[in-house]
Scaffold this active site. Structure first.
Site, short mmCIF file in Angstrom:
data_model
loop_
_atom_site.label_atom_id
_atom_site.label_comp_id
_atom_site.label_asym_id
_atom_site.label_seq_id
_atom_site.Cartn_x
_atom_site.Cartn_y
_atom_site.Cartn_z
CD GLU A 116 -3.10 -1.06 2.15
OE1 GLU A 116 -4.01 -1.65 2.06
OE2 GLU A 116 -3.03 0.14 2.72
CB CYS A 129 2.98 7.11 3.93
SG CYS A 129 3.44 5.83 4.88
CB CYS A 136 7.74 -6.04 8.31
SG CYS A 136 9.10 -5.32 8.87
CB CYS A 140 6.92 -3.58 15.97
SG CYS A 140 8.57 -3.13 15.43
CB CYS A 143 3.57 -2.74 13.53
SG CYS A 143 3.70 -2.58 11.69
N GLY A 191 7.10 -2.19 5.79
CA GLY A 191 8.10 -2.96 5.77
C GLY A 191 9.28 -2.05 6.26
CD GLU A 192 13.90 -1.19 9.02
OE1 GLU A 192 13.02 -0.78 10.18
OE2 GLU A 192 14.77 -0.53 8.69
CB SER A 223 10.71 5.66 9.14
OG SER A 223 10.36 5.09 10.53
CB SER A 245 10.27 2.92 14.96
OG SER A 245 9.65 3.49 13.69
CG LEU A 246 13.30 5.47 21.48
CD1 LEU A 246 14.55 4.64 20.93
CD2 LEU A 246 13.56 6.80 21.86
CG HIS A 247 7.79 2.62 18.79
ND1 HIS A 247 7.02 3.96 18.56
CD2 HIS A 247 8.26 2.03 17.74
CE1 HIS A 247 6.99 3.87 17.16
NE2 HIS A 247 7.53 2.74 16.73
CG ASN A 324 -4.98 3.12 13.91
OD1 ASN A 324 -5.91 3.04 14.24
ND2 ASN A 324 -4.83 3.68 12.55
CB CYS A 367 0.53 4.92 11.75
SG CYS A 367 1.29 6.40 11.48
N1 SAH Z 1 9.90 -0.19 9.64
C1 SAH Z 1 9.87 1.17 9.79
C2 SAH Z 1 9.01 1.91 8.77
C3 SAH Z 1 7.56 1.48 8.77
S1 SAH Z 1 6.67 1.61 10.12
C4 SAH Z 1 9.76 1.44 11.09
O1 SAH Z 1 9.37 0.61 11.83
O2 SAH Z 1 10.24 2.54 11.39
C5 SAH Z 1 6.17 3.47 10.09
C6 SAH Z 1 5.87 3.78 11.49
O3 SAH Z 1 4.22 3.43 11.85
C7 SAH Z 1 6.75 3.44 12.79
O4 SAH Z 1 6.87 4.53 13.62
C8 SAH Z 1 5.56 2.50 13.35
O5 SAH Z 1 5.97 2.49 14.61
C9 SAH Z 1 4.32 3.19 13.17
N2 SAH Z 1 3.10 2.25 13.53
C10 SAH Z 1 3.05 0.98 13.34
N3 SAH Z 1 1.83 0.33 13.64
C11 SAH Z 1 1.21 1.48 14.38
C12 SAH Z 1 -0.05 1.50 14.81
N4 SAH Z 1 -0.92 0.14 14.96
N5 SAH Z 1 -0.42 2.56 15.48
C13 SAH Z 1 0.48 3.89 15.25
N6 SAH Z 1 1.51 3.71 14.55
C14 SAH Z 1 2.04 2.50 14.07
FE1 SF4 Z 2 8.09 -3.62 10.49
FE2 SF4 Z 2 8.10 -0.89 11.03
FE3 SF4 Z 2 6.07 -2.61 11.61
FE4 SF4 Z 2 8.18 -2.85 13.23
S1 SF4 Z 2 6.97 -0.96 13.00
S2 SF4 Z 2 6.84 -4.42 12.07
S3 SF4 Z 2 9.83 -2.53 11.71
S4 SF4 Z 2 6.84 -2.06 9.53
#
Ligand code: SAH
Ligand code: SF4
Length: 397
Positions: A116, A129, A136, A140, A143, A191-192, A223, A245-247, A324, A367
């Site tokens: 997408e 985006c 991926c 995480c 995600c 994806g990463e 990212s 993506s620290l989180h 989300n 996201c």
């Molecule tokens: N793989 C890379 C880039 C894609 S993810 C990465 O992890 O940085 C892009 C962003 O979407 C990341 O910051 C991820 O943490 C965020 N994201 C993923 N799932 C989400 C969700 N359910 N709610 C809000 N943000 C989310």
């Molecule tokens: Fe992959 Fe980024 Fe999602 Fe983590 S947040 S599973 S690295 S797409």
């Protein structure tokens, strides 16, 4: 090296297919590759360079997909091109527009993989985006993309193809004199990107090329979840803005929600950020932080985030992302007051920490919801997939 497939469904990236008709898609070839491909197709060596640059102009300044429209190229050469090449676009499965103007496309590759892209218009910019992989290899916990079993790296053509398709849809061939709608790109789709380094590098090189789309590296953000060994190369060889993506700020919580942390820990990651070429106060590193209720959203977490940013002297801003949820995930979004308080603590320390407004929720464009989250997968199945993926990291890295 594990072999992916039905027998051994380990999600290492699988190879992209070649076209059935044997023709080569020009989208995604670098200038040098295009020139070589033309020479190999029978264009005389002496002409190949000039032809490549003419074709480049047609493709990337005018959005032309039909060789017949390339009027400065001789008719018989156009026929030769059409026999050996195509200028393709990804197949669109669905295209949706949200009430807030956000647009989402579900795309399909010739081998049936779906991915997408999302376009987010704002008052002063328009951000595309872009996805770098189908699925991926990481997992995480919050995600949705991370739960997908099949993973394939998108090719340079499929990555650039997303930009081409968006510009088609926005009517931006050639660039409008009063400015483009598509002004920024974020590699934040599925994806990463640093696990698909070569293809992402090639694709962004094409998007930044001054003779074509010519998008500045300052308007592109990559990212990563923290693939530490690739970060210095990303800075040196691609040179775009970095988002991380620290989180989470403790090992315990980051290990849980961003499991790549078990391989590359927070200190290692922040040291790599401090060394990221080109990061300074004018070009800060963005830390993405998804707000999960009672998981990573306490005052202490906010203070620790400030401490870490200071410790590594990082030119940083923090993007707070309201989580989300999707079916089966097991986390909730922090409430508004908590997010506001978290943001305030970071702001007071002199670090920008805006709360990102979720966009396109009505079309599930927000996201982490890329690829409709209709499939409800059990926790046990999610855990099993996560374990499988962790096993595959060594071969994916
Ligand atoms: N793989 C890379 C880039 C894609 S993810 C990465 O992890 O940085 C892009 C962003 O979407 C990341 O910051 C991820 O943490 C965020 N994201 C993923 N799932 C989400 C969700 N359910 N709610 C809000 N943000 C989310
Ligand atoms: Fe992959 Fe980024 Fe999602 Fe983590 S947040 S599973 S690295 S797409």
């Amino acid at each position: 090296m594990q072999i992916p497939g039905a027998i051994d469904p380990v999600p290492v990236p699988r190879a992209a297919p070649v076209r059935e008709d044997g023709r080569v898609d020009m989208i995604g070839l670098t200038k040098v590759e295009l020139r070589e491909a033309l020479a190999a197709a029978g264009i005389p060596e002496g002409q190949a360079k000039m032809r490549a640059s003419q074709i480049w102009q047609w493709i990337y300044n005018r959005g032309v997909t039909d060789f017949e429209a390339m009027s400065n190229i001789a008719k018989d050469t156009r026929a030769l091109l059409a026999a050996k090449f195509v200028v393709d676009r990804p197949e669109v499965v669905t295209a949706q527009v949200s009430t807030d103007g956000t647009r989402k496309w579900l795309l399909r590759s010739p081998d049936g993989q779906e991915y997408e892209m999302v376009f987010i218009p704002d008052a002063d910019r328009g951000t595309l985006c872009v996805s770098s992989q189908v699925g991926c290899t990481l997992n995480c916990r919050f995600c949705y993309t991370g739960t997908m079993k099949l993973v394939r790296n998108l090719t340079p053509g499929e990555i650039v193809g997303q930009v081409m398709l968006a510009r088609d849809a926005l009517g931006e061939w050639p660039s409008p004199p009063d400015g483009r709608l598509l002004t920024n790109i974020v590699m934040m789709g599925m994806g990463e990107p640093l696990y698909n380094f070569d293809n992402v590098k090639k694709a962004l090189g094409i998007v930044m090329d001054g003779d074509g789309i010519s998008l500045s590296k300052r308007r592109i953000t990559l990212s990563t979840s923290g693939v530490v060994p690739m970060m210095a190369r990303a800075g040196a060889e691609i040179g775009v803005n970095l988002a991380v993506s620290l989180h989470a700020v403790t090992k315990e919580i980051r290990d849980e929600i961003v499991p790549i942390n078990k391989k590359y820990g927070i200190d290692e990651l922040l040291a790599a950020c401090a060394a990221y070429p080109g990061a300074n106060n004018a070009r800060r590193i963005t830390f993405e932080y998804v707000m999960l209720r009672d998981k990573n959203d306490s005052d202490a977490d906010a203070h620790e985030l400030v401490r870490l940013i200071r410790k590594y002297k990082l030119p940083a801003k923090v993007n707070l992302i309201p989580f989300n949820p999707w079916p089966g995930v097991g986390y909730d979004c922090s409430d508004d007051e908590r997010i506001a308080r978290f943001s305030d603590i970071i702001f007071r320390a002199g670090i920008s920490a805006p709360v990102r407004t979720p966009r396109g929720r009505d079309i599930m464009a927000a996201c982490g919801q890329l690829k409709s989250a209709s499939e409800k997968v059990s926790r046990a199945e999610l855990d099993r997939r996560a374990a499988e993926k962790e096993l595959s990291w060594d071969s994916a890295a």
